[in-house]
Design a protein around this motif. Structure first.
Motif, PDB file in Angstrom:
ATOM      1  N   CYS A 145      16.141   8.519 -68.013  1.00  0.00           N
ATOM      2  CA  CYS A 145      15.643   9.676 -67.234  1.00  0.00           C
ATOM      3  C   CYS A 145      14.563  10.431 -68.017  1.00  0.00           C
ATOM      4  O   CYS A 145      14.375  10.223 -69.209  1.00  0.00           O
ATOM      5  CB  CYS A 145      16.798  10.604 -66.856  1.00  0.00           C
ATOM      6  N   CYS A 179      15.554  12.358 -71.167  1.00  0.00           N
ATOM      7  CA  CYS A 179      15.852  11.537 -72.351  1.00  0.00           C
ATOM      8  C   CYS A 179      14.627  10.804 -72.899  1.00  0.00           C
ATOM      9  O   CYS A 179      14.660  10.318 -74.031  1.00  0.00           O
ATOM     10  CB  CYS A 179      16.897  10.474 -72.002  1.00  0.00           C
ATOM     11  N   CYS A 235      21.169   7.583 -65.402  1.00  0.00           N
ATOM     12  CA  CYS A 235      20.367   7.325 -66.607  1.00  0.00           C
ATOM     13  C   CYS A 235      21.177   6.505 -67.601  1.00  0.00           C
ATOM     14  O   CYS A 235      22.334   6.813 -67.878  1.00  0.00           O
ATOM     15  CB  CYS A 235      19.965   8.659 -67.233  1.00  0.00           C
ATOM     16  N   CYS A 240      20.518   6.237 -70.808  1.00  0.00           N
ATOM     17  CA  CYS A 240      20.619   6.959 -72.091  1.00  0.00           C
ATOM     18  C   CYS A 240      21.653   8.093 -72.023  1.00  0.00           C
ATOM     19  O   CYS A 240      22.318   8.386 -73.012  1.00  0.00           O
ATOM     20  CB  CYS A 240      19.237   7.488 -72.461  1.00  0.00           C
ATOM     21  N   CYS A 241      21.794   8.719 -70.862  1.00  0.00           N
ATOM     22  CA  CYS A 241      22.807   9.778 -70.683  1.00  0.00           C
ATOM     23  C   CYS A 241      24.223   9.198 -70.625  1.00  0.00           C
ATOM     24  O   CYS A 241      25.197   9.944 -70.720  1.00  0.00           O
ATOM     25  CB  CYS A 241      22.585  10.553 -69.382  1.00  0.00           C
TER      26      CYS A 241
HETATM   27 ZN   LIG Z   1      19.082  10.672 -69.518  1.00  0.00          ZN
END
Ligand SMILES: [Zn+2]
Length: 288
Positions: A198, A201, A259, A261-262
């Motif tokens: 996202c 990130c 996302c 990464c989240c």
């Molecule tokens: Zn993210």
């Protein structure tokens, strides 16, 4: 510890459903776009970290043979994915992703590529086919998967679009290839932008930020960074702009709100893991 139950709570929303295949030995979850679920002529999915046999940084459903994981584990992971889709390993074709906008047409002659045999192609980030029962597979850990289904010509396309692919309009290149091979009209295509990093990130440097500002109309695609001299890039909005300007109808486009990464415990993220990770897979297949 991530359980299937809290994973469902985290991921099921207006855009995605989480489907799970249960066997005596394992449970394999697969993210599905609701927009694609309505289409009966094809099958699709986006894998997660859950349901595989790999351990350590590859835990557990790693689909990369080239990042240091035990090849026997990766092959077992592929067997589970092939069972999920009801195909043999010999009917999966995997891409050779190098951040190009190269798209090729594949057929059963390419079956098993990258799994049961060597690929006879290199530098391919996108694949199209109109052959039923051939499962296309591309790989992710923050980059953007793009899915295409032409219900009129019964054809599909699947492509990998990182920042280079996105600024070079990989989505448009894939649609162009479908037009060339199958006569596809973008107005008939159902498309999806899959789970990836996202904007919050995704920090990028100035040269990347400027390349996007130059290429895209929506200036919110690049926002000032949290750090001096850095920027936050929105690959979701950028790919959305690529697809809409290539002729995809807004009502035929699903855009992720998940996302990688989240959600690093659920999904592999290159950024979150600082490169110590396996690969997720995007899958698309025409039904026979
Ligand atoms: Zn993210």
């Amino acid at each position: 510890m991530i359980t299937l139950q809290n994973f469902k709570q985290k991921t099921e929303n207006k855009i995605f459903d989480l489907d799970t295949k249960k066997t005596l030995d394992y449970e394999l979850p697969m993210l599905k776009f609701q927009l694609f679920q309505r289409e009966k002529g094809m099958q699709h999915g986006f894998s997660t970290r859950l349901g595989g046999v790999s351990t350590g940084i590859y835990e557990s459903l790693n689909l990369s043979f080239t990042r240091g994981d035990d090849p026997a584990s990766v092959l077992d992971n592929y067997r589970r994915v092939s069972d999920y889709f009801g195909v043999d390993l010999e009917h999966i074709v995997t891409s050779d992703q190098t951040h190009t906008t190269n798209v090729i047409e594949v057929t059963s002659l390419h079956g098993g590529s990258g799994i049961t045999r060597e690929r006879d192609f290199t530098d391919v980030d996108g694949m199209v086919t109109k052959e039923p029962g051939l499962l296309l597979a591309t790989f992710y850990a923050d980059c953007v998967p793009l899915y295409f289904y032409d219900s009129v010509h019964k054809a599909i396309g699947l492509s990998h679009s990182g920042w280079r692919g996105t600024v070079n309009r990989m989505g448009a290149a894939t649609l162009e290839k479908m037009k060339e091979c199958f006569g596809t009209n973008p107005e008939d295509v159902i498309a999806a932008i899959g789970p990836s990093i996202c904007q919050d990130c995704y920090e990028v440097s100035e040269d990347v930020a400027f390349a996007f500002k130059k290429e895209f109309l929506n200036q919110e695609i690049v926002l000032p960074g949290k750090k001096e001299g850095k920027y936050q890039l929105d690959l979701w909005k950028a790919n959305r702009e690529v697809l809409l300007s290539a002729g995809i109808k807004e009502e035929n486009l699903a855009v992720t709100n998940i996302c990688t990464c989240c959600n690093e415990q659920l999904l592999f993220s290159h950024r979150a893991s600082q490169g110590r990770r396996g690969n997720l897979g995007a899958f698309l297949m025409l039904k026979g």
